[in-house]
Scaffold this motif. Structure first.
Motif, short mmCIF file in Angstrom:
data_model
loop_
_atom_site.label_atom_id
_atom_site.label_comp_id
_atom_site.label_asym_id
_atom_site.label_seq_id
_atom_site.Cartn_x
_atom_site.Cartn_y
_atom_site.Cartn_z
N ARG A 1 -16.63 -10.48 17.08
CA ARG A 1 -17.53 -10.49 17.85
C ARG A 1 -17.36 -12.11 18.43
O ARG A 1 -17.81 -12.96 17.48
N LYS A 2 -17.20 -12.08 19.52
CA LYS A 2 -17.02 -13.70 20.20
C LYS A 2 -18.31 -14.30 20.33
O LYS A 2 -19.27 -13.61 20.89
N LYS A 3 -18.62 -15.47 19.96
CA LYS A 3 -19.67 -16.22 19.75
C LYS A 3 -19.79 -16.96 21.05
O LYS A 3 -21.20 -17.79 21.08
N ARG A 4 -18.92 -17.47 21.60
CA ARG A 4 -18.86 -18.66 22.53
C ARG A 4 -17.71 -18.29 23.68
O ARG A 4 -16.65 -17.69 23.18
N VAL B 1 -17.96 -13.76 25.45
CA VAL B 1 -19.13 -14.01 24.66
C VAL B 1 -19.85 -12.76 24.45
O VAL B 1 -20.27 -11.82 25.14
N GLY B 2 -19.89 -12.31 23.00
CA GLY B 2 -20.56 -10.98 22.71
C GLY B 2 -19.75 -9.88 22.40
O GLY B 2 -20.39 -8.78 21.96
N TYR C 1 -16.72 -7.51 21.19
CA TYR C 1 -15.81 -7.46 19.85
C TYR C 1 -14.29 -7.32 20.42
O TYR C 1 -14.19 -6.57 21.43
N GLU D 1 -16.54 -16.04 8.80
CA GLU D 1 -16.82 -16.19 10.18
C GLU D 1 -16.69 -17.91 10.47
O GLU D 1 -16.42 -18.70 9.72
N GLU E 1 -16.63 -20.63 13.97
CA GLU E 1 -17.65 -20.99 15.26
C GLU E 1 -17.53 -20.16 16.32
O GLU E 1 -18.20 -20.05 17.23
N GLU E 2 -16.23 -19.49 16.39
CA GLU E 2 -15.98 -18.56 17.65
C GLU E 2 -16.27 -17.18 17.36
O GLU E 2 -16.45 -16.60 18.30
N GLU F 1 -17.42 -13.92 14.59
CA GLU F 1 -17.96 -13.24 13.79
C GLU F 1 -17.03 -11.92 13.29
O GLU F 1 -17.33 -10.88 14.05
#
Length: 174
Positions: A20-23, A27-28, A30, A98, A100-101, A103
């Motif tokens: 799951r893209k965090k940034r 973003v948000g 998968y 996980e 920074e980018e 999950e």
């Protein structure tokens, strides 16, 4: 056209690892793991680097299985256009962590969360998981999300090139 990679990591239980893209862009959602090729590296080197940066798995370049050449077009924001080598990875070392980018999370093949992924992923990911080789075109709408055109061309082999010009020429000739 940006040269990029995308890797679908598969374990021995026939589960797919998605992140799951965090940034940033997407973003948000998968997605598989990958990113922009740097000038001094091959597509395989890019894929290996991106997998390690995004999910801490160690992969050898020879363990990447090329399964698709993807042509992602964003006609309303052309700087987002990219040509992509997609690989399946079954041989890797380490545990997904996980970053920074991303999950990471494992999914059964019949439980892939297409509703929270890029639109169009449902038309090509199941095909490569079945062993098909593809040249895929995805053209996105004004919102950079809706798919206006999606085409899979089934091929016998995935030729590996080093430049987007060579890849584009290959896609043009069919």
């Amino acid at each position: 056209m940006k040269p990029t990679t995308l890797c679908l990591i598969i374990n021995d239980k026939n589960e797919i690892l998605l992140g799951r893209k965090k940034r940033g862009f997407g973003v948000g959602k998968y997605n598989g793991f990958g990113g922009k090729k740097q000038e001094n590296e091959t597509f395989r080197q890019c894929a290996v680097r991106e997998i390690f940066e995004e999910v801490s798995l160690v992969v050898q370049p020879e363990d990447l299985i090329p399964v698709a050449i993807m042509n992602f077009q964003f006609p309303y924001e052309e700087e987002l256009n990219h040509l992509n080598y997609t690989y399946i990875v079954k041989n890797y070392e380490g545990l997904p962590l996980e970053s920074e980018e991303m999950e990471p999370r494992w999914f059964a093949f019949d439980d892939i969360p297409f509703e929270t992924m890029w639109k169009g992923d449902d038309m090509w990911i199941p095909e490569v998981l079945k062993g098909k080789l593809l040249h895929t075109l995805l053209v996105f709408g004004k919102d950079n999300d809706e798919v206006k055109l999606a085409e899979n061309t089934y091929v016998d082999t995935i030729e590996e090139f080093e430049t987007t010009a060579e890849i584009a020429a290959c896609l043009r000739k069919g």
